[in-house]
Scaffold this active site. Structure first.
Site, PDB file in Angstrom:
ATOM      1  N   SER A  57      -9.969  -0.294   6.961  1.00  0.00           N
ATOM      2  CA  SER A  57      -9.357  -0.183   5.631  1.00  0.00           C
ATOM      3  C   SER A  57      -8.711  -1.439   5.064  1.00  0.00           C
ATOM      4  CB  SER A  57      -8.331   0.940   5.626  1.00  0.00           C
ATOM      5  OG  SER A  57      -8.983   2.164   5.469  1.00  0.00           O
ATOM      6  N   LYS A  67       0.853  -1.203   0.000  1.00  0.00           N
ATOM      7  CA  LYS A  67       0.000   0.000   0.000  1.00  0.00           C
ATOM      8  C   LYS A  67       0.882   1.244   0.000  1.00  0.00           C
ATOM      9  CE  LYS A  67      -3.933   1.974   2.604  1.00  0.00           C
ATOM     10  NZ  LYS A  67      -4.819   1.789   3.786  1.00  0.00           N
ATOM     11  N   SER A 112      -9.667   1.926   2.785  1.00  0.00           N
ATOM     12  CA  SER A 112      -8.792   2.665   1.901  1.00  0.00           C
ATOM     13  C   SER A 112      -7.696   1.805   1.251  1.00  0.00           C
ATOM     14  CB  SER A 112      -8.115   3.790   2.687  1.00  0.00           C
ATOM     15  OG  SER A 112      -7.273   3.242   3.687  1.00  0.00           O
TER      16      SER A 112
HETATM   17  N1  GLN Z   1     -13.041   4.370   6.109  1.00  0.00           N
HETATM   18  C1  GLN Z   1     -12.493   4.791   7.353  1.00  0.00           C
HETATM   19  C2  GLN Z   1     -12.114   6.253   7.275  1.00  0.00           C
HETATM   20  O1  GLN Z   1     -12.401   6.845   6.309  1.00  0.00           O
HETATM   21  C3  GLN Z   1     -11.339   3.942   7.730  1.00  0.00           C
HETATM   22  C4  GLN Z   1     -10.107   4.263   7.016  1.00  0.00           C
HETATM   23  C5  GLN Z   1      -8.930   3.395   7.422  1.00  0.00           C
HETATM   24  O2  GLN Z   1      -9.097   2.360   8.071  1.00  0.00           O
HETATM   25  N2  GLN Z   1      -7.745   3.846   7.082  1.00  0.00           N
HETATM   26  O3  GLN Z   1     -11.548   6.799   8.167  1.00  0.00           O
END
Ligand code: GLN
Length: 488
Positions: A178, A79, A154
């Protein structure tokens, strides 16, 4: 060729070891597949062409009879919020578009030491803020199951790459879901480790009390293997725990008879899509037939978890992102240096960050500001303690908890991008785990309307072994047939 791309990383490793396949053949097949499919899926932001030379070097050393590290020649995707020495690390932000870190994240270093070969860096929501990849400065990743849909986020590119045969496995990060939510949307396995299990050194910080790095894989065995490689205490991350790393693979194949599963009733509320509920309930019933005792439990403060997360995470993000000022590195607006200091900062930051990142910085700054701190931030911390107590209570009687990973299957691109609240709702079942710090696994257990549904298995602190054990048993039920999806 297609068959090679279907192999799990562990099988690929065996094939390399047995000499059925060379590292150059494996890496070459992946690079060809990336050439063919990445333009449609947009899983990678950077592909490392030099990986081919590295593969040849592994083959040369193997041929010379040298002793090779555990994962020698096995490709992996990373990532793009994990620092990679000499390889651009953008966080999918204009702010870091041209940033090349001088060091490797601990997890990247561990993979390198284990002999794994980096195929490239994968797309994400900017600074890992989002659930769909639509917040990437470089444009969204598409779900290989249906290119009109989001892959989740994400860790969007990592999940889509593994699902589409663009990498056998990948690293992601999980602050509020994410890893698990994109794994669920793409029909693969994803694990968020216990807070402190894996070093965060070199992971670009979003919300430091919630962030963890973890594996995205095609099956549970790979998940165990990758977790084992990246786990462990690290002097460079004071929050990494001095807890011994077990051989996670030893937990596989033990069966589940006699274990007690708790089903939190709050995880099956009205927002959960009936198709998702049906698939998840069928999987839980199947576990029951394998000898698991299934009990209903309650996590009474669940309804406050999402609001709590959207106070704590932006608060921490606002502090972590203060470092991007355009002085020493990162985006600098044209002509900004001719302005006074405040204008210089504000030009760089307003042009360098995207809308969602700015929204989080504003929310976070607000909840931390004098007069609002007690009303929001402090209160959120108190709710966090109550949530922790809910989980402790449930784990008094249960070995693990089980429910859906996400309330829906992958939604269409654009459906939620103009409505932050509906986007945030995608995280309702994943954020409690981060607030509490416990580990959780998502694995595919069926389809609803032709799209994958993930089962979320939540464990006690540092009990990833049980999650993998249960995950493997569920996998063996054959409720979901793993496939490499998404054509050119
Ligand atoms: N979707 C969640 C957010 O927008 C989690 C994101 C993540 O786990 N990095 O914060």
């Amino acid at each position: 060729m297609k068959e090679l791309l279907q192999l799990s990383a562990a099988r690929l490793w065996e094939a390399l070891e047995e000499g059925e396949l060379s590292a150059a053949e494996a890496v070459g097949a992946y690079l060809d597949r990336i050439d063919e499919v990445n333009p449609n899926i947009h899983a990678y932001l950077t592909v490392r062409e030099e990986v081919m030379d590295e593969a040849r070097e592994v083959d040369r050393r193997r041929a010379a009879g040298e002793e090779l590290p555990l994962l020698a020649g096995v490709p992996v995707a990373i990532k793009d919020n994990l620092s990679t020495r000499g390889v651009r690390t953008t966080c999918a932000s204009r702010m870091l578009e041209n940033y090349v870190p001088p060091y490797d994240a601990t997890v990247v270093e561990k993979l390198r030491d284990a002999g794994a070969l980096q195929l490239g860096k994968t797309n994400l929501d900017e600074f890992a803020m989002g659930s769909s990849s639509e917040n990437s400065y470089f444009g969204p990743t598409r779900n290989p199951w249906d290119l009109r849909r989001v892959p989740g986020g994400s860790s969007s590119g990592s999940a889509a790459a593994v699902a589409a045969g663009l990498a056998p496995w990948a690293l992601g990060s999980d602050t509020g879901g994410s890893i698990r939510q994109p794994a669920s949307f793409c029909g693969i396995v994803g694990l968020k480790p216990t807070y402190g299990r894996v070093s965060r050194w070199g992971l670009v910080a979003f919300a430091s009390s919630l962030d963890q790095v973890g594996p995205l894989t095609r099956d549970v065995r790979d998940c165990a293997l990758l977790l084992e490689v990246i786990s462990g205490q690290d002097d460079r991350d004071a929050t990494s725990a001095a807890v011994a790393v077990p051989r996670y693979q030893d937990y596989l194949g033990k069966g589940v008879r006699g274990l007690v599963a708790g089903v939190p009733k709050e995880y099956f509320g009205p927002g959960v899509d009936p198709g998702v509920r049906w698939v998840v309930e069928a999987a839980i019933a199947a576990l029951g037939r394998e000898g698991v005792r299934v009990e209903e439990v309650s996590l009474p403060h669940s309804e406050y978890a999402l609001s709590t997360y959207y106070i704590v995470a932006p608060a921490e993000a606002s502090a972590n992102l203060a470092r991007y000022d355009g002085v020493r590195y990162g985006f600098r607006a044209a002509g900004a240096e001719n302005e006074d200091l405040v204008t210089f900062y504000s030009r760089n930051r307003s042009q360098g960050f995207g809308a969602e990142v700015k929204r989080r910085i504003m929310l976070g700054t607000y909840v931390l500001s004098a007069g609002y701190y007690d009303a929001y931030y402090l209160k959120a911390q108190k709710v966090r303690s109550l949530l922790r107590r809910d989980f402790e209570e449930a784990f008094q009687t249960c070995d693990f908890l089980v429910g859906p990973t996400s309330p829906t299957v992958a939604f269409p691109l654009g459906e939620r991008s103009d409505d932050p609240w509906s986007m945030y709702l995608a995280d309702v079942l994943t954020v409690p785990v981060n607030l509490v710090g416990v580990p959780a696994l998502s694995l595919p257990v069926g389809l609803s309307a032709g799209l994958p549904v993930g089962l979320q298995i939540i464990g006690k602190p540092f009990d990833e072994g049980t999650l993998l054990r249960v995950g493997r048993a569920v996998e063996e039920l054959g409720l979901f047939k793993p496939v490499v999806v998404g054509g050119a």
